[in-house]
Design a protein around this motif. Sequence first.
Motif, mmCIF file in Angstrom:
data_model
loop_
_atom_site.group_PDB
_atom_site.id
_atom_site.type_symbol
_atom_site.label_atom_id
_atom_site.label_comp_id
_atom_site.label_asym_id
_atom_site.label_seq_id
_atom_site.Cartn_x
_atom_site.Cartn_y
_atom_site.Cartn_z
ATOM 1 N N MET A 1 -21.456 40.145 56.207
ATOM 2 C CA MET A 1 -20.017 40.102 56.078
ATOM 3 C C MET A 1 -19.372 40.748 57.304
ATOM 4 O O MET A 1 -19.781 41.808 57.736
ATOM 5 N N ALA A 2 -18.359 40.104 57.796
ATOM 6 C CA ALA A 2 -17.650 40.608 58.965
ATOM 7 C C ALA A 2 -16.688 41.724 58.561
ATOM 8 O O ALA A 2 -16.101 41.695 57.495
ATOM 9 N N GLU A 3 -16.556 42.683 59.433
ATOM 10 C CA GLU A 3 -15.610 43.774 59.213
ATOM 11 C C GLU A 3 -14.485 43.629 60.229
ATOM 12 O O GLU A 3 -14.738 43.440 61.413
ATOM 13 N N TYR A 4 -13.260 43.681 59.763
ATOM 14 C CA TYR A 4 -12.091 43.502 60.618
ATOM 15 C C TYR A 4 -11.390 44.832 60.815
ATOM 16 O O TYR A 4 -11.227 45.609 59.882
ATOM 17 N N VAL A 5 -10.947 45.087 62.046
ATOM 18 C CA VAL A 5 -10.108 46.238 62.351
ATOM 19 C C VAL A 5 -8.684 45.715 62.392
ATOM 20 O O VAL A 5 -8.376 44.770 63.109
ATOM 21 N N ASN A 6 -7.816 46.298 61.589
ATOM 22 C CA ASN A 6 -6.426 45.871 61.463
ATOM 23 C C ASN A 6 -5.521 46.980 61.994
ATOM 24 O O ASN A 6 -5.765 48.163 61.732
ATOM 25 N N TYR A 7 -4.488 46.586 62.711
ATOM 26 C CA TYR A 7 -3.510 47.533 63.236
ATOM 27 C C TYR A 7 -2.144 47.206 62.640
ATOM 28 O O TYR A 7 -1.750 46.043 62.589
ATOM 29 N N TRP B 1 -11.969 42.570 48.802
ATOM 30 C CA TRP B 1 -12.117 44.019 48.639
ATOM 31 C C TRP B 1 -10.892 44.746 49.150
ATOM 32 O O TRP B 1 -10.215 44.285 50.054
ATOM 33 N N ASN B 2 -10.659 45.903 48.592
ATOM 34 C CA ASN B 2 -9.616 46.785 49.101
ATOM 35 C C ASN B 2 -10.082 47.270 50.480
ATOM 36 O O ASN B 2 -11.153 46.900 50.944
ATOM 37 N N THR B 3 -9.306 48.096 51.125
ATOM 38 C CA THR B 3 -9.670 48.541 52.470
ATOM 39 C C THR B 3 -10.996 49.296 52.464
ATOM 40 O O THR B 3 -11.382 49.910 51.474
ATOM 41 N N LEU B 4 -11.652 49.246 53.591
ATOM 42 C CA LEU B 4 -12.899 49.968 53.810
ATOM 43 C C LEU B 4 -12.593 51.217 54.624
ATOM 44 O O LEU B 4 -11.603 51.275 55.349
ATOM 45 N N ASP C 1 3.485 55.928 64.928
ATOM 46 C CA ASP C 1 4.029 54.746 64.266
ATOM 47 C C ASP C 1 3.002 53.639 64.051
ATOM 48 O O ASP C 1 3.345 52.533 63.664
ATOM 49 N N THR C 2 1.706 53.940 64.311
ATOM 50 C CA THR C 2 0.651 52.940 64.183
ATOM 51 C C THR C 2 -0.518 53.502 63.384
ATOM 52 O O THR C 2 -0.910 54.658 63.578
ATOM 53 N N ILE C 3 -1.049 52.668 62.484
ATOM 54 C CA ILE C 3 -2.275 53.021 61.768
ATOM 55 C C ILE C 3 -3.285 51.898 61.986
ATOM 56 O O ILE C 3 -2.931 50.778 62.335
ATOM 57 N N LEU C 4 -4.531 52.237 61.784
ATOM 58 C CA LEU C 4 -5.568 51.220 61.768
ATOM 59 C C LEU C 4 -6.299 51.327 60.449
ATOM 60 O O LEU C 4 -6.413 52.407 59.872
ATOM 61 N N PHE C 5 -6.750 50.184 59.945
ATOM 62 C CA PHE C 5 -7.526 50.167 58.712
ATOM 63 C C PHE C 5 -8.514 49.024 58.788
ATOM 64 O O PHE C 5 -8.396 48.129 59.607
ATOM 65 N N TYR C 6 -9.505 49.092 57.937
ATOM 66 C CA TYR C 6 -10.614 48.143 57.990
ATOM 67 C C TYR C 6 -10.636 47.271 56.739
ATOM 68 O O TYR C 6 -10.392 47.755 55.636
ATOM 69 N N THR C 7 -10.938 45.984 56.941
ATOM 70 C CA THR C 7 -11.100 45.066 55.820
ATOM 71 C C THR C 7 -12.402 44.294 56.003
ATOM 72 O O THR C 7 -12.934 44.218 57.104
ATOM 73 N N GLN C 8 -12.863 43.734 54.919
ATOM 74 C CA GLN C 8 -14.067 42.922 54.968
ATOM 75 C C GLN C 8 -13.694 41.464 54.753
ATOM 76 O O GLN C 8 -12.824 41.167 53.944
ATOM 77 N N ASP C 9 -14.325 40.588 55.458
ATOM 78 C CA ASP C 9 -14.174 39.132 55.318
ATOM 79 C C ASP C 9 -12.993 38.538 56.069
ATOM 80 O O ASP C 9 -13.077 37.425 56.547
ATOM 81 N N ALA C 10 -11.847 39.223 56.116
ATOM 82 C CA ALA C 10 -10.658 38.598 56.701
ATOM 83 C C ALA C 10 -9.582 39.650 56.969
ATOM 84 O O ALA C 10 -9.619 40.744 56.428
ATOM 85 N N GLY C 11 -8.622 39.246 57.792
ATOM 86 C CA GLY C 11 -7.418 40.045 57.961
ATOM 87 C C GLY C 11 -6.496 39.781 56.778
ATOM 88 O O GLY C 11 -6.766 38.918 55.934
#
Length: 123
Positions: free
Chosen positions: A1-7, A77-80, A93-103
């Motif tokens: 499963m791919a892990e995405y970094v979201n900003y 899934w909820n955030t990782l 003013d910026t956060i990063l969070f991780y998701t699995q499968d997609a943005g």
Amino acid sequence: MAEYVNYLRVFGAPGAARALFGAIQDDTAGLGSVDFNRITPMPVWMREEPLSAGTVRRQGGENCWLDWRQANWGTRWNTLKAQASAAAYDGGDTILFYTQDAGVPVLMQHASRLCPDAALLYA
């Protein structure tokens, strides 16, 4: 499963970012983290239980947590790594969070409704 970094970056009045980040934070991790249930809550009656073919057949896929999350959050899934997201937050003013499968661009559109006087940039 791919892990995405979201900003997620918030543009607006002073304090707008902190207000939004507080509204969507994972309470176990703190500011800088994201809990999708704070943006679009999963129905209380829809418990996260093991899914079997019988459960899906009996309840219908749309009434099972897996399909509901995919349809409403854009991911299963909820955030990782909520703790890591909170630890990385510098108070700006910026956060990063991780998701699995997609943005989760549609979910971030929903998050923008929580802070109507600000503009959100999601990548």
